[in-house]
Design an enzyme around this catalytic site. Structure first.
Site, short mmCIF file in Angstrom:
data_model
loop_
_atom_site.label_atom_id
_atom_site.label_comp_id
_atom_site.label_asym_id
_atom_site.label_seq_id
_atom_site.Cartn_x
_atom_site.Cartn_y
_atom_site.Cartn_z
CG HIS A 113 -2.11 -1.06 1.04
ND1 HIS A 113 -2.85 -1.32 2.28
CD2 HIS A 113 -2.50 -1.92 0.09
CE1 HIS A 113 -3.69 -2.52 1.97
NE2 HIS A 113 -3.63 -2.49 0.46
CB SER A 184 -9.98 -5.74 10.07
OG SER A 184 -10.10 -4.85 9.16
N1 APR Z 1 -1.91 -7.10 17.70
C1 APR Z 1 -2.43 -7.64 16.71
N2 APR Z 1 -3.32 -7.30 16.33
C2 APR Z 1 -4.07 -6.15 16.58
C3 APR Z 1 -3.49 -5.55 17.56
C4 APR Z 1 -2.21 -5.91 18.28
N3 APR Z 1 -1.76 -5.40 19.59
N4 APR Z 1 -4.42 -4.34 18.19
C5 APR Z 1 -5.23 -4.32 17.27
N5 APR Z 1 -4.90 -5.36 16.19
C6 APR Z 1 -5.77 -5.61 15.10
C7 APR Z 1 -7.52 -5.40 15.36
O1 APR Z 1 -8.14 -6.36 15.90
C8 APR Z 1 -7.85 -5.44 13.73
O2 APR Z 1 -8.25 -6.72 13.36
O3 APR Z 1 -5.67 -5.35 14.03
C9 APR Z 1 -6.67 -5.13 12.92
C10 APR Z 1 -6.57 -3.67 12.43
O4 APR Z 1 -7.65 -3.75 11.28
P1 APR Z 1 -7.62 -2.45 10.68
O5 APR Z 1 -7.79 -1.23 11.64
O6 APR Z 1 -8.82 -2.64 9.64
O7 APR Z 1 -6.40 -2.13 9.84
P2 APR Z 1 -6.05 -3.16 8.53
O8 APR Z 1 -6.50 -4.43 8.27
O9 APR Z 1 -4.40 -3.01 8.40
O10 APR Z 1 -6.41 -2.16 7.25
C11 APR Z 1 -6.05 -2.70 5.96
O11 APR Z 1 -7.32 -0.48 4.93
O12 APR Z 1 -7.53 1.57 5.60
C12 APR Z 1 -6.97 0.53 4.76
O13 APR Z 1 -4.94 0.98 3.53
C13 APR Z 1 -5.29 0.87 4.89
O14 APR Z 1 -3.71 -0.87 4.83
C14 APR Z 1 -5.04 -0.46 5.36
C15 APR Z 1 -6.06 -1.57 5.01
#
Ligand code: APR
Length: 237
Positions: A113, A184
């Site tokens: 990304h 997520s």
């Molecule tokens: N350790 C592991 N996982 C964790 C922790 C932790 N300490 N804290 C939170 N999480 C998990 C949450 O449970 C959630 O499932 O990290 C995940 C974050 O999810 P999102 O906020 O949706 O982020 P992400 O999945 O990386 O988003 C993907 O979406 O907005 C776009 O480009 C952006 O790269 C990003 C993509």
């Protein structure tokens, strides 16, 4: 419990914002997440860039500053140590745009990304992204490319194609084990990678405090924080 990795195993790791949560960087979809405080359509789409580049640079300058102030956490270091052990049998594909994997020592790494620490021409002029850690307080501080285009964050906006997809598909097809950490499963194509890995017969393991939206595709879901789970998972505890 420890992840068993045999001499023939090739490991593909996909990380998301959750692996940087323990470094103090906000995730996207939590109540206090980045998308709770900002609208994607205002800061992370080609239309947002065309309409209000100053607002896009304000958002990404804030994220650059936060990433520069953050430090890698035990999860990042655990993956770097795993690379020292597995070498070319490991690849980390991150959705994250911070450089915490690099600063922990990972080198077999790709940012699908984009990267906060780089900027690129807003036009398709063919010039590569440039290292750029500057914080832009106003649009008139933002440099231009030699072609006359304004520099934009080297970030894949929603609606744009993620980077290095051919390499990702090749590496997933060859993987015998896929580990997904802290994402997520809301955003595609990354949320499909686990299905591609399963089709190739790979073991699929998820690590995070809550089950992802695509939890049914994993052979194992290990609930917990990445900084606590990964060192033990790789036998480094
Ligand atoms: N350790 C592991 N996982 C964790 C922790 C932790 N300490 N804290 C939170 N999480 C998990 C949450 O449970 C959630 O499932 O990290 C995940 C974050 O999810 P999102 O906020 O949706 O982020 P992400 O999945 O990386 O988003 C993907 O979406 O907005 C776009 O480009 C952006 O790269 C990003 C993509």
């Amino acid at each position: 419990m420890q992840l068993s990795i045999a001499p023939h195993d090739r490991v593909f790791v996909l990380t998301g914002a959750g692996i940087s949560a323990e470094s103090g960087l906000p995730t996207f979809r939590a109540e206090d997440g980045l998308w709770a405080g900002h609208r994607v359509e205002d800061v992370c789409t080609p239309e947002a860039w065309d309409r209000n580049p100053a607002q896009v640079w304000e958002f990404y300058s804030m994220r650059r500053q936060a990433a520069q102030r953050a430090q890698p956490n035990p999860a990042h270091f655990a993956l770097a140590a795993l690379e020292a052990r597995l070498g070319e049998r490991l690849l980390v594909c991150t959705q994250n745009v911070d450089d915490l994997h690099e600063r922990a020592g990972s080198t077999r790494l790709l940012h699908m990304h984009g990267e906060l620490a780089k900027s690129r021409c807003e036009r398709e002029c063919g010039r590569p992204p440039v290292e750029d850690r500057r914080l832009y307080a106003s649009l008139d501080q933002v440099p231009f490319c030699v072609c006359g285009g304004r520099l934009r964050p080297h970030i894949v906006f929603f609606g744009e194609t993620p980077l290095e997809m051919e390499r990702i598909q090749r590496e997933l097809a060859a993987a015998t084990c896929m580990l997904v950490v802290g994402t997520s499963g809301s955003v595609y194509p990354a949320a499909n990678f686990v299905h591609w890995a399963r089709r190739s017969g790979a073991r699929t393991i998820y690590v995070g405090p809550e089950a992802p939206l695509n939890a049914e595709a994993f052979s194992q879901v290990i609930e917990g924080r990445a900084g606590e789970i990964l060192p033990d998972l790789f036998g480094q505890g």
